[in-house]
Design a protein around this motif. Structure first.
Motif, mmCIF file in Angstrom:
data_model
loop_
_atom_site.group_PDB
_atom_site.id
_atom_site.type_symbol
_atom_site.label_atom_id
_atom_site.label_comp_id
_atom_site.label_asym_id
_atom_site.label_seq_id
_atom_site.Cartn_x
_atom_site.Cartn_y
_atom_site.Cartn_z
ATOM 1 N N PHE A 1 0.108 5.087 8.517
ATOM 2 C CA PHE A 1 0.248 5.854 7.281
ATOM 3 C C PHE A 1 0.941 7.184 7.565
ATOM 4 O O PHE A 1 1.052 7.618 8.722
ATOM 5 N N LYS A 2 1.357 7.853 6.512
ATOM 6 C CA LYS A 2 1.894 9.199 6.640
ATOM 7 C C LYS A 2 0.792 10.141 7.108
ATOM 8 O O LYS A 2 -0.380 9.912 6.856
ATOM 9 N N GLU A 3 1.187 11.200 7.789
ATOM 10 C CA GLU A 3 0.224 12.140 8.352
ATOM 11 C C GLU A 3 -0.652 12.778 7.284
ATOM 12 O O GLU A 3 -1.781 13.194 7.542
ATOM 13 N N SER A 4 -0.151 12.877 6.065
ATOM 14 C CA SER A 4 -0.892 13.554 4.996
ATOM 15 C C SER A 4 -2.033 12.711 4.435
ATOM 16 O O SER A 4 -2.875 13.220 3.689
ATOM 17 N N VAL A 5 -2.105 11.427 4.790
ATOM 18 C CA VAL A 5 -3.141 10.542 4.249
ATOM 19 C C VAL A 5 -4.417 10.696 5.084
ATOM 20 O O VAL A 5 -4.391 10.472 6.289
ATOM 21 N N PRO A 6 -5.553 11.066 4.461
ATOM 22 C CA PRO A 6 -6.817 11.178 5.200
ATOM 23 C C PRO A 6 -7.235 9.833 5.803
ATOM 24 O O PRO A 6 -6.958 8.771 5.237
ATOM 25 N N THR A 7 -7.905 9.889 6.930
ATOM 26 C CA THR A 7 -8.291 8.670 7.643
ATOM 27 C C THR A 7 -9.173 7.765 6.791
ATOM 28 O O THR A 7 -8.942 6.554 6.706
ATOM 29 N N ILE B 1 0.837 -1.192 0.000
ATOM 30 C CA ILE B 1 0.000 0.000 0.000
ATOM 31 C C ILE B 1 0.878 1.251 0.000
ATOM 32 O O ILE B 1 1.888 1.309 0.696
ATOM 33 N N MET B 2 0.481 2.251 -0.756
ATOM 34 C CA MET B 2 1.255 3.486 -0.833
ATOM 35 C C MET B 2 1.149 4.286 0.459
ATOM 36 O O MET B 2 0.149 4.213 1.179
ATOM 37 N N ASN B 3 2.200 5.051 0.723
ATOM 38 C CA ASN B 3 2.267 5.994 1.852
ATOM 39 C C ASN B 3 2.192 5.312 3.215
ATOM 40 O O ASN B 3 1.753 5.916 4.199
ATOM 41 N N VAL B 4 2.609 4.048 3.298
ATOM 42 C CA VAL B 4 2.668 3.349 4.579
ATOM 43 C C VAL B 4 4.044 3.547 5.194
ATOM 44 O O VAL B 4 5.071 3.319 4.548
#
Length: 222
Positions: A25-31, A4-7
């Motif tokens: 996930f990275k902080e920028s990824v919405p919940t 999965i991306m941005n993990v």
């Protein structure tokens, strides 16, 4: 999950009967986007997991600090003897909980206390051994006789009549009448090999107020 991306990180803990996987996930990824990505992966692998090991699922959008309200189900003095702890827990799970779940902002309703109602069969091992039956035979008979099924339809005078068979168990007497097998031309019912009654899983803890069970709501952490 590693594809999965941005993990940023994946952690897992396994115990007897339970496996917990945490994906950070990275902080920028919405919940909600992160949950959608996880759900897609879960749906992909769910069919590969043996049925006896359970079905993977995501935890709700909440934390241990999201509790906002606690309440207790009480019975007035006039009807106190009409409702025991098991009946109150059933009312909580099937009536109160479902009505509260429709409130905006409430993501989870947790039930504590009482006794979770279960239909239990105390099988006599000597009887099933004498009848050359196994526990698997009993499970299969219960599963086959506790389901609603649909069929085709009958056309008559320009109308279509759909056929449906309702076979869901609603009381202990229904379970007692289920046929497990036939021996010498005689049906063997559940009542012939054991006793059917209500029961509850063992409790390993309790949350009470004045000796009575508490239920709580959790807010959604968005």
């Amino acid at each position: 999950m590693s594809n999965i991306m941005n993990v940023e990180e994946i952690r897992s803990v396994s115990r007897f009967g339970l496996s917990l996987v945490t994906v950070v996930f990275k902080e920028s990824v919405p919940t909600l986007e992160a949950r959608q990505l996880i759900n897609e992966q879960i749906q992909t692998v769910a069919g590969e997991i043996p049925q006896e090991l359970g079905t993977p699922e995501m935890m709700p959008i909440t934390t241990g600090l999201g509790e906002i309200y606690q309440y207790v189900l009480k019975v007035d003095e006039k009807h106190r003897n009409d409702y025991d702890a098991m009946e109150l827990r059933t009312i909580q799970d099937w009536i109160v909980r479902r009505q509260l779940s429709g409130i905006p902002g409430i993501v989870e309703i947790n039930s504590f206390g009482g006794y979770l109602k279960q239909y239990e069969i105390a099988i006599d091992p000597e009887i099933i051994a004498a009848l050359q039956l196994t526990i698997g035979d009993v499970f299969e008979a219960l599963s086959n006789n506790n389901q609603n099924t649909g069929a085709s339809y009958i056309e008559k005078k320009g109308r279509a009549y759909y056929i449906r068979s309702e076979g869901m168990i609603t009381k202990t007497k229904d379970i007692e009448k289920i046929v497990v097998a036939n021996r010498n031309g005689m049906p063997v019912h559940i009542s012939d090999i054991g006793k059917v009654d209500f029961g509850a899983p063992k409790r390993f803890g309790a949350m009470t107020m004045d000796g009575e069970g508490i239920c709580c709501c959790r807010r959604g952490d968005m």
